[in-house]
Write an enzyme that holds these catalytic residues in place. Structure first.
Site, PDB file in Angstrom:
ATOM      1  N   HIS A  47      41.154  33.035  61.036  1.00 53.73           N
ATOM      2  CA  HIS A  47      41.332  35.243  60.797  1.00 53.73           C
ATOM      3  C   HIS A  47      41.649  35.516  59.054  1.00 53.73           C
ATOM      4  O   HIS A  47      41.952  36.447  59.620  1.00 53.73           O
ATOM      5  CB  HIS A  47      41.869  35.256  62.432  1.00 53.73           C
ATOM      6  CG  HIS A  47      43.389  35.825  62.253  1.00 53.73           C
ATOM      7  ND1 HIS A  47      44.201  34.033  62.362  1.00 53.73           N
ATOM      8  CD2 HIS A  47      44.672  35.888  61.130  1.00 53.73           C
ATOM      9  CE1 HIS A  47      45.197  34.143  61.699  1.00 53.73           C
ATOM     10  NE2 HIS A  47      45.676  35.332  60.819  1.00 53.73           N
ATOM     11  N   ASP A  76      41.613  28.183  65.292  1.00 50.94           N
ATOM     12  CA  ASP A  76      42.272  29.293  63.746  1.00 50.94           C
ATOM     13  C   ASP A  76      42.902  28.397  63.035  1.00 50.94           C
ATOM     14  O   ASP A  76      43.093  29.765  62.250  1.00 50.94           O
ATOM     15  CB  ASP A  76      43.833  30.586  64.464  1.00 50.94           C
ATOM     16  CG  ASP A  76      43.275  31.319  63.597  1.00 50.94           C
ATOM     17  OD1 ASP A  76      42.838  31.895  63.522  1.00 50.94           O
ATOM     18  OD2 ASP A  76      44.733  32.254  64.458  1.00 50.94           O
ATOM     19  N   SER A 148      50.241  34.768  58.207  1.00 57.83           N
ATOM     20  CA  SER A 148      49.012  33.994  59.209  1.00 57.83           C
ATOM     21  C   SER A 148      48.897  33.413  57.426  1.00 57.83           C
ATOM     22  O   SER A 148      48.497  33.491  57.105  1.00 57.83           O
ATOM     23  CB  SER A 148      48.234  35.138  59.366  1.00 57.83           C
ATOM     24  OG  SER A 148      48.702  35.737  60.341  1.00 57.83           O
TER      25      SER A 148
END
Length: 333
Positions: A47, A76, A148
């Site tokens: 992402h 992911d 992230s």
């Protein structure tokens, strides 16, 4: 007293070894964190890179360009290969998420908000969770926007997970942080087939924690479609940015400030004033900008309407637009 200072120094040593291998990732208008797993390769979240094929990489010491070579939406994760890699670039050792235990101390490293380097948080492993076939490490170490894609390491500095998500708890309870077990990253490095799935690990967790329903599933699909439309719009917006910047100095008298991009002024009545005479055909330039911008506006208006029909909250759509630098004061009029 002696044990305490030894522990503090040990933690500082771990962080000092990890930081040179951690990098800020810029993919289009999105930002996040990644970390080197070889001198020429990084792991990050899928992402973070979104639909971009090339990224900019910034470590404490160097800048690189890279390309996304493998993408696994189901876990992911994304693998990035670096152009003109430095053979001396530090990288991290990979362990296994299956080896960690509840109560074990871990350290999350990243670039909070995508720009604040050397963001380090310490916590413990709360539990191991499995959603579909993806192993996740639940931790109370803070994982914030921008972190992230950064590494979750043990006290030896070995990577056990990839910081990935914060999931809101049910009924307003405190959100929980999760990292994807590094085992899935190792599989990606080894060339195993990427995991494709209809839902991301975060979406699966939200279903588990908040209960799945037809309404929530519809809202989730609407959010996914809205995000996909924004990713397509960002590519067109980048081309308009370039065209606007190329001629605005010669043609522009004034432009209203109404959104994330200068040329959003064309959406407003009398939002742009151009010079009467110029070496360039400024009328044609502005007309072409208006036409291209109108294509983006039409797509986003239609996507917003579809999102509303699917129950996507206006605040969620607004936050997604801001993440992609596509917010304009007129979207919600």
């Amino acid at each position: 007293m002696s044990d305490s200072s030894t522990s503090a120094r040990s933690l500082e040593d771990v962080v000092a070894r990890v930081l040179p291998a951690v990098a800020s990732i810029q993919a289009g208008s999105g930002r996040g964190t990644g970390f080197f797993v070889r001198s020429d390769s990084l792991l990050t979240n899928a992402h973070v890179v979104g639909s971009e094929s090339t990224v900019r990489i910034q470590t404490a010491a160097k800048q690189y360009q890279g390309r996304v070579v493998r993408l696994s939406p189901g876990t992911d994760l994304a693998l990035i290969q670096v152009y003109n890699a430095d053979p001396q670039q530090p990288y991290l050792s990979l362990g296994s998420g299956r080896s960690v235990r509840a109560g074990q101390e871990v350290i999350a490293v990243g670039f909070a908000l995508g720009v604040l380097s050397n963001t380090v948080t310490r916590g413990i492993v709360s539990a191991l969770r499995t959603t579909r076939s993806v192993l996740l490490i639940q931790t109370d170490a803070a994982i914030n926007p921008g972190n992230s894609g950064g590494p979750l390491v043990d006290r030896d500095g070995t990577v056990v997970g990839v910081n990935s998500m914060r999931v809101n708890g049910a009924q307003g309870s405190e959100g929980l942080a999760f990292a994807v077990a590094i085992d899935h990253g190792t599989e990606l490095l080894q060339g195993n087939a990427p995991l494709t799935a209809a839902a991301t690990p975060a979406q699966d967790l939200n279903r588990m924690m908040n209960g799945s329903s037809e309404t929530s599933d519809l809202r989730e699909r609407g959010e996914t479609e809205y995000r996909r439309t924004l990713e397509q719009a960002v590519r067109s917006a980048a081309q308009i940015d370039d065209y606007w910047d190329r001629y605005s100095k010669s043609c522009l008298v004034s432009a209203a400030r109404v959104g994330d991009r200068s040329w959003f002024a064309v959406f407003e009545p009398n939002g742009v004033r151009i010079v009467a005479t110029s070496a360039y055909n400024c009328e044609t330039w502005l007309g072409e900008v208006r036409t291209a911008a109108e294509g983006i506006r039409t797509a986003l208006v239609a996507a917003s309407e579809t999102g509303r029909r699917h129950g996507v909250y206006p605040g969620v759509m607004r936050d997604l637009r801001r993440q992609h630098r596509l917010d304009w004061t007129g979207w919600e009029r």
